[in-house]
Design a protein around this motif. Structure first.
Motif, PDB file in Angstrom:
ATOM      1  N   GLU A   1      -8.473   2.027  -5.709  1.00  0.00           N
ATOM      2  CA  GLU A   1      -8.180   3.462  -5.760  1.00  0.00           C
ATOM      3  C   GLU A   1      -7.114   3.803  -6.802  1.00  0.00           C
ATOM      4  O   GLU A   1      -6.873   4.982  -7.086  1.00  0.00           O
ATOM      5  CB  GLU A   1      -7.763   3.979  -4.374  1.00  0.00           C
ATOM      6  CG  GLU A   1      -6.420   3.495  -3.865  1.00  0.00           C
ATOM      7  CD  GLU A   1      -6.453   2.152  -3.121  1.00  0.00           C
ATOM      8  OE1 GLU A   1      -5.483   1.882  -2.395  1.00  0.00           O
ATOM      9  OE2 GLU A   1      -7.416   1.388  -3.261  1.00  0.00           O
ATOM     10  N   THR A   2      -6.462   2.788  -7.396  1.00  0.00           N
ATOM     11  CA  THR A   2      -5.430   3.046  -8.409  1.00  0.00           C
ATOM     12  C   THR A   2      -6.004   3.274  -9.798  1.00  0.00           C
ATOM     13  O   THR A   2      -5.257   3.609 -10.716  1.00  0.00           O
ATOM     14  CB  THR A   2      -4.417   1.890  -8.477  1.00  0.00           C
ATOM     15  OG1 THR A   2      -5.103   0.690  -8.853  1.00  0.00           O
ATOM     16  CG2 THR A   2      -3.684   1.710  -7.165  1.00  0.00           C
TER      17      THR A   2
ATOM     18  N   HIS B   1       0.511   4.175  -2.827  1.00  0.00           N
ATOM     19  CA  HIS B   1       0.208   5.569  -2.514  1.00  0.00           C
ATOM     20  C   HIS B   1       1.331   6.505  -2.943  1.00  0.00           C
ATOM     21  O   HIS B   1       1.078   7.657  -3.305  1.00  0.00           O
ATOM     22  CB  HIS B   1      -0.097   5.736  -1.031  1.00  0.00           C
ATOM     23  CG  HIS B   1      -1.441   5.193  -0.660  1.00  0.00           C
ATOM     24  ND1 HIS B   1      -1.849   5.037   0.633  1.00  0.00           N
ATOM     25  CD2 HIS B   1      -2.476   4.742  -1.415  1.00  0.00           C
ATOM     26  CE1 HIS B   1      -3.064   4.519   0.662  1.00  0.00           C
ATOM     27  NE2 HIS B   1      -3.459   4.336  -0.574  1.00  0.00           N
ATOM     28  N   TRP B   2       2.577   6.030  -2.888  1.00  0.00           N
ATOM     29  CA  TRP B   2       3.736   6.832  -3.286  1.00  0.00           C
ATOM     30  C   TRP B   2       3.663   7.203  -4.764  1.00  0.00           C
ATOM     31  O   TRP B   2       3.987   8.324  -5.154  1.00  0.00           O
ATOM     32  CB  TRP B   2       5.023   6.044  -2.986  1.00  0.00           C
ATOM     33  CG  TRP B   2       6.259   6.681  -3.523  1.00  0.00           C
ATOM     34  CD1 TRP B   2       7.019   7.642  -2.923  1.00  0.00           C
ATOM     35  CD2 TRP B   2       6.879   6.406  -4.784  1.00  0.00           C
ATOM     36  NE1 TRP B   2       8.073   7.985  -3.739  1.00  0.00           N
ATOM     37  CE2 TRP B   2       8.008   7.239  -4.880  1.00  0.00           C
ATOM     38  CE3 TRP B   2       6.592   5.546  -5.840  1.00  0.00           C
ATOM     39  CZ2 TRP B   2       8.856   7.230  -5.992  1.00  0.00           C
ATOM     40  CZ3 TRP B   2       7.431   5.530  -6.938  1.00  0.00           C
ATOM     41  CH2 TRP B   2       8.546   6.361  -7.016  1.00  0.00           C
TER      42      TRP B   2
ATOM     43  N   LEU C   1       0.823  -1.209   0.000  1.00  0.00           N
ATOM     44  CA  LEU C   1       0.000   0.000   0.000  1.00  0.00           C
ATOM     45  C   LEU C   1       0.860   1.263   0.000  1.00  0.00           C
ATOM     46  O   LEU C   1       0.523   2.242  -0.667  1.00  0.00           O
ATOM     47  CB  LEU C   1      -0.945  -0.019   1.209  1.00  0.00           C
ATOM     48  CG  LEU C   1      -2.053   1.020   1.227  1.00  0.00           C
ATOM     49  CD1 LEU C   1      -2.936   0.904  -0.016  1.00  0.00           C
ATOM     50  CD2 LEU C   1      -2.900   0.868   2.481  1.00  0.00           C
ATOM     51  N   GLU C   2       1.962   1.233   0.718  1.00  0.00           N
ATOM     52  CA  GLU C   2       2.852   2.398   0.769  1.00  0.00           C
ATOM     53  C   GLU C   2       3.357   2.758  -0.629  1.00  0.00           C
ATOM     54  O   GLU C   2       3.332   3.923  -1.029  1.00  0.00           O
ATOM     55  CB  GLU C   2       4.029   2.119   1.706  1.00  0.00           C
ATOM     56  CG  GLU C   2       5.000   3.266   1.811  1.00  0.00           C
ATOM     57  CD  GLU C   2       6.192   2.952   2.705  1.00  0.00           C
ATOM     58  OE1 GLU C   2       7.237   3.579   2.498  1.00  0.00           O
ATOM     59  OE2 GLU C   2       6.081   2.079   3.588  1.00  0.00           O
TER      60      GLU C   2
ATOM     61  N   TYR D   1      -6.329  -2.883  -5.123  1.00  0.00           N
ATOM     62  CA  TYR D   1      -6.246  -1.461  -4.797  1.00  0.00           C
ATOM     63  C   TYR D   1      -7.121  -0.674  -5.786  1.00  0.00           C
ATOM     64  O   TYR D   1      -6.606  -0.020  -6.698  1.00  0.00           O
ATOM     65  CB  TYR D   1      -4.796  -0.975  -4.883  1.00  0.00           C
ATOM     66  CG  TYR D   1      -3.823  -1.763  -4.048  1.00  0.00           C
ATOM     67  CD1 TYR D   1      -3.699  -1.540  -2.677  1.00  0.00           C
ATOM     68  CD2 TYR D   1      -3.020  -2.751  -4.621  1.00  0.00           C
ATOM     69  CE1 TYR D   1      -2.800  -2.265  -1.905  1.00  0.00           C
ATOM     70  CE2 TYR D   1      -2.114  -3.480  -3.859  1.00  0.00           C
ATOM     71  CZ  TYR D   1      -2.014  -3.231  -2.501  1.00  0.00           C
ATOM     72  OH  TYR D   1      -1.121  -3.947  -1.752  1.00  0.00           O
TER      73      TYR D   1
END
Length: 148
Positions: free
Chosen positions: A95-96, A73-74, A69-70, A93
């Protein structure tokens, strides 16, 4: 600053080669990382991947990382090596959506979206994958620079 994450399966062949190739172009304003969907953390790039990069005078120092997840988000843009990698990321994910593409899709190829996996193959297959990645990275640079 644009942050690009390359993703493949084990993070020992394609994605580290793509990361190293793009880093070697020394383009201002880019931060680069790579990860694997099913990577064991801490492995070196494969021997043939290292040889091909060395033969092309590309510096590299790689330690495999599991996609998490890190890193999701990066990244501003996530470039996968296959359509199945893209689909796994979108499922895990959601949200990607809008920032994950296959490398070939990102560079304009919507029909044959997979970069061949050289894993377990001979040096010639790695050299072929390197040449394919180098061409795709050149196209990706053009697209990234035109969108700035």
């Amino acid at each position: 600053m644009q942050r690009i994450l390359f993703v493949c399966t084990g993070n020992t062949c394609r994605s580290p080669m793509a990361e190293a190739i793009l880093k070697s172009k020394k383009i201002d304003g880019l931060q680069l990382k790579s990860a694997g969907i099913y990577a064991a953390t801490g492995s070196e790039a494969s021997a043939h991947a290292k040889k091909v990069l060395n033969d092309n005078n590309i510096d590299h120092n790689h330690s495999s990382k599991m996609l998490n997840l890190e890193s999701i988000h990066w990244a501003d843009v996530i470039l996968t090596m296959t359509g199945s990698h893209k689909n796994v990321i979108l499922q895990q994910y959601p949200e990607t959506t809008g920032k994950v593409f296959t490398l070939k899709e990102f560079t304009g190829d919507h029909f044959d979206v997979d970069v061949v996996d050289p894993y377990g193959g001979n040096l010639a297959i790695y050299q072929e994958t390197y040449r394919e990645l180098d061409k795709l990275i050149t196209k990706a640079i053009e697209k990234l620079q035109s969108s700035q």
